[in-house]
Design an enzyme around this catalytic site. Structure first.
Site, short mmCIF file in Angstrom:
data_model
loop_
_atom_site.label_atom_id
_atom_site.label_comp_id
_atom_site.label_asym_id
_atom_site.label_seq_id
_atom_site.Cartn_x
_atom_site.Cartn_y
_atom_site.Cartn_z
N ASP A 119 -3.20 -4.58 -18.15
CA ASP A 119 -2.35 -3.39 -18.25
C ASP A 119 -2.39 -2.79 -19.67
O ASP A 119 -1.36 -2.32 -20.17
CB ASP A 119 -0.89 -3.74 -17.87
N ARG A 155 -15.33 -14.64 -9.90
CA ARG A 155 -14.69 -13.31 -9.94
C ARG A 155 -15.76 -12.22 -9.94
O ARG A 155 -15.66 -11.20 -9.29
CB ARG A 155 -13.83 -13.22 -11.20
N HIS A 173 1.45 0.90 -13.06
CA HIS A 173 2.22 -0.29 -13.42
C HIS A 173 3.70 0.08 -13.49
O HIS A 173 4.06 1.13 -14.03
CB HIS A 173 1.73 -0.82 -14.78
N GLU A 210 -10.51 -4.04 -20.31
CA GLU A 210 -10.73 -5.45 -19.96
C GLU A 210 -9.46 -6.30 -20.12
O GLU A 210 -9.46 -7.47 -19.77
CB GLU A 210 -11.89 -6.00 -20.77
N GLU A 228 6.58 6.22 -9.08
CA GLU A 228 5.16 5.87 -9.00
C GLU A 228 4.44 6.78 -8.00
O GLU A 228 3.33 7.24 -8.24
CB GLU A 228 4.99 4.42 -8.54
N LYS A 258 9.63 5.13 -6.44
CA LYS A 258 9.69 6.56 -6.09
C LYS A 258 8.93 7.39 -7.13
O LYS A 258 8.20 8.33 -6.80
CB LYS A 258 11.15 7.02 -6.10
N GLY A 269 0.78 -1.24 0.00
CA GLY A 269 0.00 0.00 0.00
C GLY A 269 0.81 1.28 0.00
O GLY A 269 0.32 2.33 0.42
C1 GRF Z 1 3.67 -1.17 -7.45
O1 GRF Z 1 4.94 -1.38 -8.01
C2 GRF Z 1 2.62 -1.03 -8.53
O2 GRF Z 1 3.10 -0.42 -9.69
C3 GRF Z 1 2.27 -2.47 -8.83
O3 GRF Z 1 2.30 -3.11 -7.57
C4 GRF Z 1 3.17 -2.40 -6.70
C5 GRF Z 1 2.36 -2.04 -5.50
O4 GRF Z 1 3.12 -1.43 -4.50
N1 GRF Z 1 1.00 -2.54 -9.50
P1 GRF Z 1 2.38 -0.78 -3.25
O5 GRF Z 1 1.47 -1.84 -2.65
O6 GRF Z 1 1.63 0.42 -3.71
O7 GRF Z 1 3.49 -0.44 -2.31
#
Ligand code: GRF
Length: 226
Positions: free
Chosen positions: A156, A76, A120, A153, A185, A183, A23
């Site tokens: 990524d 699902r 991603h 759908e 992200e 970092k 998270g």
């Molecule tokens: C991140 O690298 C995100 O891009 C990928 O999963 C990871 C999650 O990290 N989808 P966090 O749980 O937000 O720390």
């Protein structure tokens, strides 16, 4: 001393965040809101994993959390239906996947059409799916990074809102590369959410218009420091 009152965001900017693990992206979004750089409210955090560390972190920040264990649903779609109920009861406008490690059903994607974002750890369309940082190293790319995109759908595969590059170094391991990408992200996700709520984004085919990207020269300068 009394804590300063938090900025209250209008209810139209309500976010629901789906997580499966750590998270850290969720926390970065909460930090940005607290700094006043993002006019939004995280109304609920939903985890499919009861032990996701991000749950406790969210609670410690005063955010409501709900566990919806996917193993308790037969299909699902049933699982996603339970998530949709929670999200709709909180009137969330945007659903952010932040390390949510399950595929969403086409039903859920249609129900929240154009209102789901994902982050991603690669420059999509390169290296979709899990293990993106190792795949980038194994392939020998010199540049990787992260992508925030709308969810469709596929895996990524939705229209890209923004990307941030990260240079691969000779001594990188999947872990060291992942840490530098992470970092980026943390910055990129909040910016993409702000762009979304600005109402300026327009999706035309595969292209998302209205995203102001840094000029190439500025990108070059920033890259030398990463
Ligand atoms: C991140 O690298 C995100 O891009 C990928 O999963 C990871 C999650 O990290 N989808 P966090 O749980 O937000 O720390």
């Amino acid at each position: 001393m009394a804590r300063p009152a938090r900025r209250t965001a209008p209810s139209r900017n309500r976010i629901g965040v789906l997580i499966s693990g750590r998270g850290s992206n969720l926390l970065a979004i909460l930090d940005r809101i607290e700094r006043g750089d993002l006019e939004a409210t995280v109304s609920v955090v939903i985890a499919n994993e009861p032990d996701a560390p991000g749950l406790a972190a969210a609670r410690a920040r005063g955010v409501e959390t709900v566990v919806i264990d996917h193993r308790a649903s037969a299909t699902r779609e049933d699982h996603d239906g339970r998530m949709a109920e929670v999200l709709e009861a909180r009137r969330v406008r945007l659903v952010c996947l932040a390390g949510y490690m399950r595929l969403l059903s086409p039903w859920f994607v249609r129900r929240f059409q154009g209102r789901i974002l994902n982050i991603h750890p690669s420059l999509l369309p390169a290296f979709p799916g899990t293990g993106a940082q190792k795949a980038a190293l194994d392939h020998g790319v010199k540049l990787s990074g992260c992508t925030v995109h709308f969810v469709d759908e596929g895996v990524d595969s939705g229209p890209i809102i923004l990307q941030e590059p990260v240079r691969v170094q000779d001594d990188d391991t999947p872990e060291s590369l992942a840490a530098r990408i992470l970092k980026q992200e943390h910055e990129a996700y909040g910016r993409a959410i702000a762009l979304y709520f600005s109402g300026r984004l327009r999706v035309v085919g595969r292209r998302v218009l209205g995203t102001a990207q840094a000029a190439p020269a500025a990108v070059g300068r920033r890259l030398r420091r990463r």
